[in-house]
Enzyme design. Structure first.
Site, PDB file in Angstrom:
ATOM      1  N   ASP A  16      23.336  56.246  75.939  1.00 53.52           N
ATOM      2  CA  ASP A  16      23.061  56.056  74.524  1.00 53.52           C
ATOM      3  C   ASP A  16      22.221  54.801  74.304  1.00 53.52           C
ATOM      4  O   ASP A  16      21.958  54.034  75.230  1.00 53.52           O
ATOM      5  CB  ASP A  16      24.360  55.972  73.741  1.00 53.52           C
ATOM      6  CG  ASP A  16      25.220  54.784  74.176  1.00 53.52           C
ATOM      7  OD1 ASP A  16      25.181  54.427  75.364  1.00 53.52           O
ATOM      8  OD2 ASP A  16      25.925  54.227  73.327  1.00 53.52           O
ATOM      9  N   GLU A  25      23.584  51.655  75.543  1.00 52.96           N
ATOM     10  CA  GLU A  25      23.604  51.547  77.008  1.00 52.96           C
ATOM     11  C   GLU A  25      25.014  51.558  77.587  1.00 52.96           C
ATOM     12  O   GLU A  25      25.283  50.951  78.614  1.00 52.96           O
ATOM     13  CB  GLU A  25      22.877  50.268  77.450  1.00 52.96           C
ATOM     14  CG  GLU A  25      21.488  50.125  76.877  1.00 52.96           C
ATOM     15  CD  GLU A  25      20.768  48.899  77.396  1.00 52.96           C
ATOM     16  OE1 GLU A  25      21.302  47.785  77.230  1.00 52.96           O
ATOM     17  OE2 GLU A  25      19.685  49.051  77.970  1.00 52.96           O
TER      18      GLU A  25
END
Length: 906
Positions: free
Chosen positions: A620, A623
C-alpha cells in the site's frame, strides 16, 4: 582499535552454558565511518576496542575488532541468545556461534593490510535498517571515542564465538531425551528418531525467542525446527525456533537486543494496537445467518488428539461468540516457515477474500512430539457473519508443501451478542461557506503570511537538492530520526504533479520554461531508475538514494502504484507541453517512447508495466502490507485510461489497444471493494492485515484525488465514495484527543484531525500511538472542495440512502432526504454546497491551527498537543496543501490564483 592477523589458536574451556548479562544487549558497540573500513555507510562493530566489556563474553575472552578470533572453547557451547552454523568431524562438532536476533550470518573475508600482510576478517553480519537510529560510541581521530547517534542502513559486525564439543562432553551442557523430529528432506509424514539434547534446568528461565525474528543462517546448515541429519550433534547448538504469524498472548518485539534501537523508525511500521471497534454512521448490519447469537456460549470440539501420520493438520475446536470467530488446530511441525489459514463462508453463505482467518502458534501440543497447537483468537467476523467453515490450509513454505483439511462444518453463533453498530456521530459544528481567514492564509502575498507561497518555496527546496541527481525529490528535510533522505517514486510523482500544474497555469515564459526544465529532468531521472541494474522487483521499487541509485535494503516491495502515478504526471505534462506548441519529437524522445529511447523516455515502459502487473498484489501507499489495494487499483486505472488515449496520440495504436484492454479488465474488479454490510469502500480487499479491523483508511480518499480519471468511475460525487469519506473522517473523532479542540482562538470551527487509519501506531519516529497528518487532513479538504465543484458542474445533487449519512453529518441544517434530487436553483442545494465549503475550510483551518511559526509543515502533528512532529519539511505535506489551495480557487472560479503563483517561478 587495530585489526590484526591472528596468531596461534588458544584453547579455553567452558564448564557450563554462558549467559551474558542483560546489560550486554545494548552496550559496547562502536561506529566506524567508511574511511576506516571502506564499507559503504561504515560499520557498527561489537567489541571493537581492546578495553572490551569482558563480562559480556565467556571466561578469558580476549578478542576484539574484526580479525578472526584466536580463541576456541573446547569443550564449549554456544552462549544463551546465540545460534550457529556447525560442522561435524567424527565425534567432535565445531560451531561458530552468532547472535540469534536480527538475522546475523557468519562471514569471512581475506584482505591485504599494511605491508601486504594477509588478514582474515571474520564476523557475524546483520544490518541496522534504514530509518533506524541508535546511540553508540564513535571512532574519531586518534581513536578517540565519543558518543554519537547513527542511522541506518549500516552493516552490523558482531563477534563470533567458536566452540567445539566431543560427544563424550555433551553431558556438561545437556540432558538427552528421545524425541521424534520431522525431517523435511524425507517429505511430508516422514519422521526420524534421534537423540536431541536439552539444556539442563537452571535457576533462571531464558527469555524465549521472539516469534517474528529471522535467524541468520551460517555456512552449510540452516537453523529451524525441522532439523534432521546429524540432529543429535548439530542440535547441541541450534537455537530452536519457529516462524509464527501471530503468537497469541505475546507482543511482537520491535528492538533487537544487540543494539538498543530505541528509535527504530521505518517510515511506516506494522500496527500492533487494536482500538475499540468503530463503525460510525447509519450502517446497520443486515440480519445475516449466523450473526445473531444465542445466550449460552458453545465451543464445538472436532478433534481431541493429533491425527495419524496420513495428515499433517486437524481442526481441534471452534466457536463463534460475540461476533468473534475462534479456532484452534493441530499442526505438524514440518518446517520453520508456516502459514495456516481457515476459510469460511459469510452470512449469505458466500466465501470472499475477506472471509479468512490467519492462525498463529499457541504452544506445543501436550504429549505429542512434533505437533503444535495453532489458533485464531477473536477474528472479528460479525460484519459479514459466518455460516460454514470450509477448509483449513497449512502451507509448509520451506519444503514447498501445502496441506488441506476439508471441513464443511456449520457455525452457530453463541454466547454474548455481536457488537452493535455505534450510533452515527453527531456533528459538533455546522460551518457554512468559504471563510475569510482561510482566504487570507492562502492569499498570494509577498510576505511570509501566505502559507501557499511558503508551501511552494519549501516544496521546491526539496527538488534537486544540492548534491542529488537532477530530477529527484527528497521526501523530507529529515536525515536522522527519521531518515527520509531518499527519492521515493510515489512522493516524487505527486510533487511533480504540482510542478505540472504550475507549468500549465504559468503565462510567464521564464517561469514556464523553468518548470518544463524540472519536469524533463524528472522524466530523465525516472528513466534512470527504470534501468538500474539492481532493481529488486522490476519497476515496483519504492525508493532510490538521492544519487538515484536503487535502495536495495529490506523494504515493502513491490509498490506498483509508483509507475502509474509517474506516468500520469508525465502524460499530463506532455499534453500541456504539446498544447503550448511543444515538439512532438521531443515528447517521444524524452517522455514517451521507452522502446526507442530507453535511457530517456520512461512513460511507455511504466504504462506497460502497469498493464502487465495491475492484478498482482502490491504494498500500500503506507508501505506496510501487501494485498489488493483500492488506491493502487484506482491510480493504475487512471494511468491505463489516460495511457490508451496518449498512446493513440503518439501513433502507437497497438499499445493503446493493450492499455485499453487492461483498463477494462481492471475496472471490472473495482466493485469488490464495496462492502455493503459496512457501507464502506474497503481500502484493501482481503483478510484483516496490520490489525486494521475497521478497514478504514484515508487512502480511499487519496485514491479519488489521485486516481479519478474523469469518466464517472468512482467520481467525487459517487454515493459509495461519499459515505466512505464520511466514515473514514469521523473515525478519528474518538481516536485523537486533539479532536476535542473544535474551535480556534477566534471561535472558528476546526475540522476533524485526520490520520492515516484509526489503528495506526506510527508516531513519526517509532511506534506508540499514531497521529493526525497534515497531508491526510488536507486530503479531506481538497476532496470536499472538488466534490462541491463537481456538483456545481452537474447542477444538481441526488441524495440516496447510501449517501445520506454523509449529508447528515456534513450538512445537517440542509435537512436533505434520501430519494430527493436538489437542483442548483433550490435553497437546499445552496445549503448543501455551502456546508461542503464550510467543512473544507474547517479542515484547512485545522492545518493552519497546528502549523508552527514560519509555515513549515512536518509529517504529523501530535494527537494530544497538536505540536508538529515526525519528518520535518515533508514534501508531500507541501504538495497536498498546494493542491488543496488550487482546488479551493477552482471552486470559486478564480483562475488567476494558480496563474499568479505559477508566474513567480522557482
Amino acid at each position: 582499535m587495530a585489526d590484526f592477523t591472528p596468531a596461534s589458536i588458544t584453547t579455553l574451556a567452558m564448564s557450563s552454558v554462558f549467559t551474558p548479562p542483560a546489560s550486554c544487549s545494548s552496550s559496547w558497540w562502536t561506529y566506524e565511518n567508511s574511511g576506516y573500513n571502506s564499507v559503504s555507510n561504515g560499520l557498527l562493530i561489537q567489541n571493537a576496542i581492546v578495553e572490551f566489556q569482558s563480562d559480556c563474553f565467556p571466561s578469558d575472552w580476549g578478542n576484539f575488532g574484526r580479525a578472526q578470533a584466536t580463541q576456541i572453547y573446547s569443550p564449549g557451547w554456544c552462549p544463551d541468545g546465540y545460534t550457529t552454523a556447525a560442522d561435524q568431524n567424527g565425534d567432535v562438532t565445531t560451531a561458530t556461534c552468532c547472535l540469534s536476533r536480527s538475522g546475523y550470518t557468519y562471514s569471512t573475508t581475506l584482505t591485504t593490510g599494511g605491508g601486504a600482510t594477509t588478514v582474515v576478517f571474520a564476523g557475524c553480519l546483520s544490518n541496522l535498517p534504514a530509518h533506524s537510529t541508535t546511540t553508540v560510541l564513535n571512532r574519531g581521530d586518534d581513536d578517540i571515542l565519543n558518543t554519537t547517534v547513527v542511522s541506518g542502513p549500516i552493516t552490523k559486525w558482531a563477534v563470533p564465538i567458536t566452540v567445539e564439543v566431543a560427544t563424550s562432553d555433551a553431558h556438561l551442557f545437556t540432558t538427552s531425551t528421545r524425541t521424534t523430529t520431522p525431517t523435511p528432506a524425507a517429505g511430508a509424514g516422514s519422521t526420524s528418531t534421534t537423540a536431541t539434547p536439552t539444556k539442563k534446568p537452571s535457576t533462571s528461565t531464558p527469555t524465549p525467542s521472539p516469534s517474528n525474528d529471522h535467524v541468520g543462517v551460517g555456512v552449510g546448515v540452516g537453523v529451524g525446527v525441522g532439523v534432521a541429519i546429524i540432529a543429535a550433534l548439530l542440535g547441541f547448538f541450534l537455537y530452536r525456533r519457529r516462524r509464527r504469524q501471530r503468537q497469541i498472548g505475546g507482543a511482537r518485539p520491535d528492538m533487537p537486543p544487540e543494539l538498543d534501537d530505541k528509535q527504530l523508525t521505518p517510515r511506516e511500521l506494522d500496527s500492533q494496537v487494536i482500538p475499540p471497534r468503530e463503525l460510525q454512521g447509519d450502517t446497520t448490519n443486515p440480519e445475516l445467518p449466523g450473526s445473531q447469537p444465542s445466550r449460552g456460549k458453545s465451543t464445538t470440539n472436532v478433534a481431541t488428539s493429533v491425527p495419524g501420520n496420513e495428515t499433517q493438520l486437524a481442526l481441534q475446536a471452534y466457536s463463534y461468540c460475540g461476533g468473534s470467530l475462534n479456532v484452534t488446530a493441530y499442526i505438524a511441525n514440518l518446517d520453520y516457515d508456516k502459514a495456516v489459514t481457515l476459510y469460511y463462508t459469510n452470512g449469505t453463505n458466500v466465501s470472499t477474500s475477506l472471509n479468512t482467518a490467519s492462525l498463529g502458534y499457541i504452544s506445543d501440543a501436550p504429549g505429542a512430539t512434533g505437533w503444535e497447537i495453532w489458533g485464531s483468537n477473536d477474528t472479528e467476523a460479525y460484519f459479514d457473519g459466518v455460516t460454514q467453515l470450509l477448509n483449513l490450509t497449512y502451507a509448509a513454505t520451506d519444503i514447498g508443501q501445502t496441506y488441506s483439511e476439508q471441513l464443511g462444518l456449520p457455525v452457530a453463533a453463541s454466547g454474548a451478542l455481536a457488537p452493535s453498530d455505534l450510533p452515527a456521530p453527531k456533528p459538533y459544528a455546522s460551518p457554512s461557506g468559504l471563510a475569510q481567514d482561510i482566504t487570507s492564509w492562502l492569499a498570494l502575498s509577498s510576505d511570509n503570511a501566505s502559507e501557499a507561497v511558503n508551501a511552494k518555496n519549501l516544496m521546491f527546496a526539496n527538488v534537486n537538492t544540492p548534491g542529488s541527481a537532477n530530477g529527484t525529490v527528497i521526501a523530507a528535510q529529515s536525515t536522522v530520526n527519521p531518515d527520509y533522505a531518499y527519492n521515493w517514486v510515489r512522493d516524487s510523482s505527486l510533487t511533480m504533479d504540482v510542478v505540472y500544474q504550475l507549468y500549465n497555469a504559468a503565462t510567464s515564459a521564464g517561469a514556464k520554461a523553468a518548470y518544463a526544465q524540472v519536469l524533463f529532468a524528472y522524466a530523465g531521472a525516472r528513466a534512470t531508475e527504470q534501468n538500474d541494474p539492481n532493481l529488486q522487483t522490476g519497476l515496483g521499487e519504492p525508493k532510490f538514494f538521492l544519487n538515484n541509485s536503487i535502495f536495495t535494503g529490506p523494504w515493502g516491495r513491490p509498490q506498483n502504484d509508483g509507475p502509474a502515478t509517474s506516468a500520469i504526471t508525465l502524460m499530463e505534462f506532455a499534453n500541456a507541453y504539446l498544447k503550448n506548441n511543444g515538439s512532438m519529437t521531443t515528447v517521444r524522445q524524452l517522455i514517451y517512447d521507452s522502446n526507442t529511447y530507453p535511457t530517456q523516455a520512461p512513460v511507455l515502459k511504466d504504462l506497460l508495466f502497469v498493464a502487465n502487473n495491475w492484478s498482482s498484489p502490491t504494498y500500500d501507499l503506507w508501505e506496510e502490507e501487501e494485498s489488493t489495494h483500492f488506491y493502487d487499483r484506482l491510480v493504475q486505472r487512471r494511468a491505463l485510461v489516460m495511457g490508451a488515449s496518449f498512446a493513440q496520440s503518439m501513433d502507437d495504436s497497438d499499445t493503446s489497444s493493450t492499455l485499453s484492454s487492461a483498463a477494462s479488465a481492471l475496472t471490472d474488479t473495482l466493485s469488490e471493494f464495496w462492502n455493503k454490510g459496512r457501507q464502506l469502500i474497503l481500502y484493501e480487499y482481503g483478510p484483516v492485515l496490520n490489525n486494521k479491523v475497521s478497514y478504514k483508511d484515508i487512502a480511499v480518499v487519496l485514491a479519488i484525488l489521485h486516481g479519478y480519471a474523469g469518466d464517472d468511475v468512482y467520481s467525487y460525487t459517487n454515493d459509495q465514495v461519499l459515505v466512505s469519506s464520511y466514515q473514514i473522517a469521523t473515525s478519528f473523532l474518538s481516536v485523537f484527543p486533539i479532536a476535542n479542540v473544535t474551535t480556534d482562538s477566534s471561535g472558528q470551527v476546526l475540522g476533524i484531525p485526520v490520520g492515516r487509519y484509526p489503528e495506526d501506531v506510527y508516531n513519526g519516529t517509532g511506534t506508540s500511538l499514531g497521529n493526525p497528518w497534515y497531508l491526510t487532513t488536507a486530503a479531506m479538504a481538497e476532496f470536499l472542495y472538488r466534490t462541491a465543484a463537481s456538483y456545481n458542474t452537474s447542477g444538481s445533487i441526488a441524495v440516496t440512502n447510501t449517501s445520506l449519512p454523509f449529508w447528515s453529518y456534513f450538512a445537517p441544517n440542509a435537512n436533505a432526504t434520501a430519494g430527493s434530487t436538489y437542483s442548483s436553483s433550490t435553497a437546499t442545494y445552496g445549503s448543501l454546497i455551502a456546508s461542503l465549503e464550510g467543512w473544507a475550510d474547517a479542515f484547512v483551518r485545522r492545518i493552519k491551527y497546528h502549523t508552527p511559526a514560519g509555515g513549515h509543515l512536518s509529517e504529523e502533528f501530535n494527537r494530544n498537543t497538536g505540536v508538529a512532529q515526525g519528518a520535518a519539511d515533508l514534501t508531500w505535506s507541501y504538495a497536498s496543501l498546494l493542491t488543496t489551495a488550487f482546488a479551493r480557487a477552482e471552486l470559486t472560479g478564480d483562475a488567476t490564483y494558480i496563474r499568479t503563483l505559477a508566474n513567480t517561478g522557482i
